[in-house]
Design a protein around this motif. Structure first.
Motif, PDB file in Angstrom:
ATOM      1  N   ASN A  42      12.438  -1.538  -0.074  1.00 20.57           N
ATOM      2  CA  ASN A  42      12.852  -0.244  -0.640  1.00 20.57           C
ATOM      3  C   ASN A  42      11.678   0.523  -1.223  1.00 20.57           C
ATOM      4  OD1 ASN A  42      15.488  -0.689   0.055  1.00 20.57           O
ATOM      5  ND2 ASN A  42      16.110  -1.451  -1.954  1.00 20.57           N
ATOM      6  N   SER A  43      10.746  -0.216  -1.845  1.00 17.58           N
ATOM      7  CA  SER A  43       9.609   0.438  -2.485  1.00 17.58           C
ATOM      8  C   SER A  43       8.658   1.038  -1.463  1.00 17.58           C
ATOM      9  CB  SER A  43       8.865  -0.552  -3.378  1.00 17.58           C
ATOM     10  OG  SER A  43       9.687  -0.985  -4.442  1.00 17.58           O
ATOM     11  N   PHE A  44       8.303   0.283  -0.409  1.00 16.44           N
ATOM     12  CA  PHE A  44       7.337   0.846   0.529  1.00 16.44           C
ATOM     13  C   PHE A  44       7.976   1.911   1.416  1.00 16.44           C
ATOM     14  CE2 PHE A  44       8.256  -2.995   3.315  1.00 16.44           C
ATOM     15  CZ  PHE A  44       8.675  -2.319   4.448  1.00 16.44           C
ATOM     16  N   THR A  45       9.302   1.876   1.560  1.00 14.08           N
ATOM     17  CA  THR A  45       9.978   2.965   2.275  1.00 14.08           C
ATOM     18  C   THR A  45       9.833   4.267   1.501  1.00 14.08           C
ATOM     19  OG1 THR A  45      11.571   1.399   3.202  1.00 14.08           O
ATOM     20  CG2 THR A  45      12.152   3.726   3.315  1.00 14.08           C
ATOM     21  N   ALA A  46       9.915   4.172   0.172  1.00 14.90           N
ATOM     22  CA  ALA A  46       9.706   5.362  -0.662  1.00 14.90           C
ATOM     23  C   ALA A  46       8.256   5.839  -0.568  1.00 14.90           C
ATOM     24  CB  ALA A  46      10.071   5.047  -2.111  1.00 14.90           C
ATOM     25  N   LEU A  47       7.307   4.901  -0.545  1.00 14.57           N
ATOM     26  CA  LEU A  47       5.900   5.274  -0.395  1.00 14.57           C
ATOM     27  C   LEU A  47       5.672   6.009   0.933  1.00 14.57           C
ATOM     28  CD1 LEU A  47       4.180   1.988  -1.662  1.00 14.57           C
ATOM     29  CD2 LEU A  47       4.226   4.181  -2.841  1.00 14.57           C
ATOM     30  N   GLU A  48       6.332   5.546   1.987  1.00 13.57           N
ATOM     31  CA  GLU A  48       6.173   6.182   3.298  1.00 13.57           C
ATOM     32  C   GLU A  48       6.689   7.614   3.307  1.00 13.57           C
ATOM     33  OE1 GLU A  48       6.154   2.684   6.647  1.00 13.57           O
ATOM     34  OE2 GLU A  48       8.103   3.376   5.954  1.00 13.57           O
ATOM     35  N   ARG A  49       7.656   7.909   2.478  1.00 11.81           N
ATOM     36  CA  ARG A  49       8.156   9.282   2.392  1.00 11.81           C
ATOM     37  C   ARG A  49       7.072  10.229   1.900  1.00 11.81           C
ATOM     38  NH1 ARG A  49      13.550  10.741   2.014  1.00 11.81           N
ATOM     39  NH2 ARG A  49      12.649  12.791   1.586  1.00 11.81           N
ATOM     40  N   VAL A  50       6.150   9.715   1.102  1.00 12.10           N
ATOM     41  CA  VAL A  50       5.082  10.537   0.536  1.00 12.10           C
ATOM     42  C   VAL A  50       3.827  10.496   1.405  1.00 12.10           C
ATOM     43  CG1 VAL A  50       3.549  10.848  -1.448  1.00 12.10           C
ATOM     44  CG2 VAL A  50       5.954  10.232  -1.808  1.00 12.10           C
TER      45      VAL A  50
ATOM     46  N   GLY B 272       3.528   9.183   4.559  1.00 10.97           N
ATOM     47  CA  GLY B 272       3.752   9.280   5.988  1.00 10.97           C
ATOM     48  C   GLY B 272       4.231   7.962   6.576  1.00 10.97           C
ATOM     49  N   TYR B 273       4.975   8.033   7.685  1.00 15.52           N
ATOM     50  CA  TYR B 273       5.522   6.843   8.336  1.00 15.52           C
ATOM     51  C   TYR B 273       4.408   5.852   8.654  1.00 15.52           C
ATOM     52  CZ  TYR B 273       7.855   3.975  11.875  1.00 15.52           C
ATOM     53  OH  TYR B 273       8.375   2.922  12.598  1.00 15.52           O
ATOM     54  N   ASN B 274       4.599   4.610   8.202  1.00 14.30           N
ATOM     55  CA  ASN B 274       3.661   3.509   8.425  1.00 14.30           C
ATOM     56  C   ASN B 274       2.436   3.568   7.514  1.00 14.30           C
ATOM     57  OD1 ASN B 274       4.284   1.309   9.986  1.00 14.30           O
ATOM     58  ND2 ASN B 274       2.918   1.823  11.663  1.00 14.30           N
ATOM     59  N   TRP B 275       2.450   4.436   6.496  1.00  8.08           N
ATOM     60  CA  TRP B 275       1.316   4.545   5.574  1.00  8.08           C
ATOM     61  C   TRP B 275       1.813   4.398   4.144  1.00  8.08           C
ATOM     62  CZ3 TRP B 275      -3.258   4.524   8.005  1.00  8.08           C
ATOM     63  CH2 TRP B 275      -3.283   4.947   9.340  1.00  8.08           C
ATOM     64  N   CYS B 276       1.062   3.654   3.336  1.00  7.12           N
ATOM     65  CA  CYS B 276       1.509   3.364   1.968  1.00  7.12           C
ATOM     66  C   CYS B 276       0.426   3.588   0.930  1.00  7.12           C
ATOM     67  CB  CYS B 276       2.021   1.917   1.876  1.00  7.12           C
ATOM     68  SG  CYS B 276       3.479   1.604   2.888  1.00  7.12           S
ATOM     69  N   SER B 277      -0.597   4.377   1.268  1.00 12.08           N
ATOM     70  CA  SER B 277      -1.650   4.624   0.289  1.00 12.08           C
ATOM     71  C   SER B 277      -2.249   6.010   0.478  1.00 12.08           C
ATOM     72  CB  SER B 277      -2.750   3.554   0.404  1.00 12.08           C
ATOM     73  OG  SER B 277      -3.367   3.605   1.680  1.00 12.08           O
ATOM     74  N   THR B 278      -3.081   6.405  -0.457  1.00 12.43           N
ATOM     75  CA  THR B 278      -3.614   7.766  -0.565  1.00 12.43           C
ATOM     76  C   THR B 278      -4.157   8.305   0.762  1.00 12.43           C
ATOM     77  OG1 THR B 278      -4.236   7.331  -2.854  1.00 12.43           O
ATOM     78  CG2 THR B 278      -5.313   9.199  -1.765  1.00 12.43           C
ATOM     79  N   GLY B 279      -3.688   9.483   1.120  1.00 10.56           N
ATOM     80  CA  GLY B 279      -4.204  10.176   2.295  1.00 10.56           C
ATOM     81  C   GLY B 279      -3.540   9.816   3.600  1.00 10.56           C
ATOM     82  N   GLY B 280      -2.814   8.687   3.636  1.00 10.68           N
ATOM     83  CA  GLY B 280      -2.118   8.296   4.851  1.00 10.68           C
ATOM     84  C   GLY B 280      -3.007   8.353   6.083  1.00 10.68           C
ATOM     85  N   GLU B 281      -2.477   8.899   7.161  1.00 11.38           N
ATOM     86  CA  GLU B 281      -3.229   8.964   8.422  1.00 11.38           C
ATOM     87  C   GLU B 281      -4.427   9.902   8.329  1.00 11.38           C
ATOM     88  OE1 GLU B 281      -2.578  10.436  13.006  1.00 11.38           O
ATOM     89  OE2 GLU B 281      -0.933   9.321  12.050  1.00 11.38           O
ATOM     90  N   LEU B 282      -4.308  10.969   7.527  1.00 11.95           N
ATOM     91  CA  LEU B 282      -5.427  11.917   7.417  1.00 11.95           C
ATOM     92  C   LEU B 282      -6.694  11.227   6.917  1.00 11.95           C
ATOM     93  CD1 LEU B 282      -3.742  15.124   5.925  1.00 11.95           C
ATOM     94  CD2 LEU B 282      -4.699  14.834   8.223  1.00 11.95           C
ATOM     95  N   SER B 283      -6.563  10.428   5.871  1.00 14.99           N
ATOM     96  CA  SER B 283      -7.746   9.743   5.346  1.00 14.99           C
ATOM     97  C   SER B 283      -8.252   8.702   6.332  1.00 14.99           C
ATOM     98  CB  SER B 283      -7.446   9.101   3.991  1.00 14.99           C
ATOM     99  OG  SER B 283      -6.452   8.103   4.100  1.00 14.99           O
ATOM    100  N   HIS B 284      -7.320   8.020   7.011  1.00 17.72           N
ATOM    101  CA  HIS B 284      -7.770   6.981   7.938  1.00 17.72           C
ATOM    102  C   HIS B 284      -8.499   7.570   9.146  1.00 17.72           C
ATOM    103  CE1 HIS B 284      -8.027   3.110   9.831  1.00 17.72           C
ATOM    104  NE2 HIS B 284      -7.556   3.648  10.942  1.00 17.72           N
ATOM    105  N   ARG B 285      -8.132   8.739   9.569  1.00 15.49           N
ATOM    106  CA  ARG B 285      -8.864   9.381  10.670  1.00 15.49           C
ATOM    107  C   ARG B 285     -10.349   9.497  10.312  1.00 15.49           C
ATOM    108  NH1 ARG B 285      -6.432  12.244  14.824  1.00 15.49           N
ATOM    109  NH2 ARG B 285      -4.142  12.128  14.823  1.00 15.49           N
ATOM    110  N   ASP B 286     -10.604   9.894   9.077  1.00 16.38           N
ATOM    111  CA  ASP B 286     -11.986  10.018   8.607  1.00 16.38           C
ATOM    112  C   ASP B 286     -12.653   8.649   8.528  1.00 16.38           C
ATOM    113  OD1 ASP B 286     -14.382  10.793   7.323  1.00 16.38           O
ATOM    114  OD2 ASP B 286     -13.445  10.580   5.351  1.00 16.38           O
TER     115      ASP B 286
END
Length: 484
Positions: A229-237, A239-253
């Motif tokens: 339940n907790s990481f599902t809430a994190l994914e809402r902020v 992005g899907y499959n991401w649970c930390s700052t910047g999500g996919e945008l930061s990982h692209r960098d």
């Protein structure tokens, strides 16, 4: 169940219910045995031994193997193949009716057994196995999860394809009335099946009979934050499959900094539900081994892996384990990547030494983590780090010093403060704009907790109390002769 198995002759093909049985059997055997603890000179119980695919291998190292199967023709074939080994006892019996004295075995091994038993039978047998083990003994099981893996057609299928979390729950429940507990050491999907036919749903589990462990504040925090339940809430902020700052945008960098090339091997430490692993496998053609301590997150990652396009899911393997408790071969990874994980680990020096060993000469280590920037922390930040998150932060300078002490060279750092602020404000704006829907799906309390955490971390970094540090380091191409 007996009538089902008596339809098949005792052969590799019937045991594995696959037309690819010969290839799979040859290639999975060493992989599966490599996940076992050291069983040299130990007493081993093999349940569901069948025709002896693993019996002979176990017996070459173990002091004694008790091989059990409930179908006579299979145990007869096992005895025929392994009669030259004097340290095996062959037994035809129903595993649910077995009984042994307490402390009879150091290791209990099973391969494709419990998926044929009911939930009640599984739980009861798990409980008995706990008693049969010596103190500190190990129990290994391998099962097909989610759906079938074989490609042989059959008229009936009595198999129960459970989710991996079902097995973990039954392990925990079965040891509740015991003086100790089952500790989950590791769980992972089997690489041979992933690479051969894109099937990530062959799971193996290694557990240990232990004295009851006290639940530390850090363990309680991680279990809470990374529950489904907790990481599902994190994914809402994030992005899907991401649970930390910047999500996919930061990982692209971040992934663009790694010099990734097709075919390389990457270790993703703290992989969560697999966002970074999937991104790197899809866009860079690398093979990623994702490791995380959270069983909920790893098994969600495996469930999602099964739905990926074939070329991507064949490049990923996930493992649930503590990175401080596992070990891998020296020099097997080209890149080790970690974001937002090392801050939970107290003995960073020991971990960095492991990273150094696991990297190939010239390999790259890339870490993104929070760091102190001042010794004068505000009381609310100090409370957040020490009593709420239970983190072990370093200054950027200390982080660099520990990397160098572990042997790393060409250590470069960057304070990503401006990027952190940009991502946090984007995430706050999105959270507030979707407030009503978020509360409806989760709760007002979850919204308040999420909003408070995002706002506070944004404020603290603006005040200069901590940094979002990026660290790049390399293993030297050639070790000095004196160090070999």
């Amino acid at each position: 169940m007996k009538s089902y198995w008596q339809e098949y002759s005792p052969s590799i093909e019937s045991m594995m219910l696959s037309q690819d049985a010969t290839y799979l059997a040859e290639n999975e055997q060493n992989e599966i045995l490599s996940y076992l603890p050291n069983y040299s000179g130990k007493k081993v119980l093999e349940l569901g031994a069948g025709i002896g695919r693993f019996t002979s291998k176990l017996a070459t190292m173990a002091a004694h193997v008790t091989a059990v199967d409930f179908t006579q023709q299979y145990i007869d074939e096992n005895q025929k193949q392994n009669q030259h080994l004097s340290n095996i006892t062959f037994k035809c019996d129903d595993v649910t009716m077995l009984d042994f004295p307490a402390g009879s075995f150091d290791v209990v091994f099973s391969n494709w057994l419990f998926m044929y038993l009911s939930d009640e039978e599984v739980s009861t047998t798990f409980s008995k196995i706990y008693d049969w083990l010596t103190p500190g003994g190990y129990f290994f099981l391998r099962e097909s999860c989610y759906h079938k893996s074989g490609n042989v057609k059959y008229t009936e299928n009595p198999t129960l394809y459970r989710a991996p979390l079902d097995y973990l729950q039954m392990l925990r429940v079965s040891s509740r009335d015991k003086p100790g507990c089952y500790k989950i050491i590791r769980a992972k999907n089997i690489l041979v099946y992933i690479q051969h036919n894109g099937n990530p749903n062959q799971l193996c589990f290694l557990v240990q009979q232990m004295e009851n462990e006290e639940s530390t504040p850090l363990k309680q925090h991680l279990e809470s934050v990374f529950a489904i339940n907790s990481f599902t809430a994190l994914e809402r902020v994030f992005g899907y499959n991401w649970c930390s700052t910047g999500g996919e945008l930061s990982h692209r960098d971040f992934s663009a900094r790694l010099g990734l090339r097709p075919g390389q091997r990457v270790l993703d430490v703290g992989c969560g539900t697999g966002g970074a692993a999937t991104f790197m496998a899809r866009h860079y053609g690398v093979h990623v081994h994702g490791v995380d301590l959270s069983s909920d997150m790893i098994f969600k990652a495996i469930e999602r892996q099964g739905k990926l396009e074939s070329r991507v899911k064949r490049r990923i393997q996930f493992e649930m384990s503590s990175i401080m408790e596992v070990d891998y071969e020296d020099g097997i990874y080209d890149v080790i990547y970690s974001k937002g994980t090392i801050l939970y680990i107290k003995d960073k020096q020991e971990l960095f030494k492991k990273f150094y060993r696991w990297l190939r000469p010239g390999g790259t280590l890339f870490i993104v983590d929070h760091c102190y920037t001042t010794s004068q922390l505000s009381p609310d930040l100090l409370n957040y780090i020490q009593n709420i998150r239970h983190q072990c932060l370093l200054t950027i300078e200390s982080f660099v010093a520990q990397l160098k002490a572990a042997g790393f060279e060409d250590v470069k750092t960057q304070n990503l403060r401006e990027d952190f602020i940009k991502y946090k404000e984007m995430e706050l704006n999105f959270l507030t704009s979707t407030r009503e829907a978020f509360i409806q799906e989760f709760s007002q309390n979850e919204f308040n907790k999420m909003f408070s955490g995002l706002s506070a971390s944004n404020r603290w970094i603006k005040e200069g109390q901590f940094a979002w540090g990026a660290f790049t380091a390399h293993k030297r191409f050639r070790e000095d002769l004196n160090n070999k």
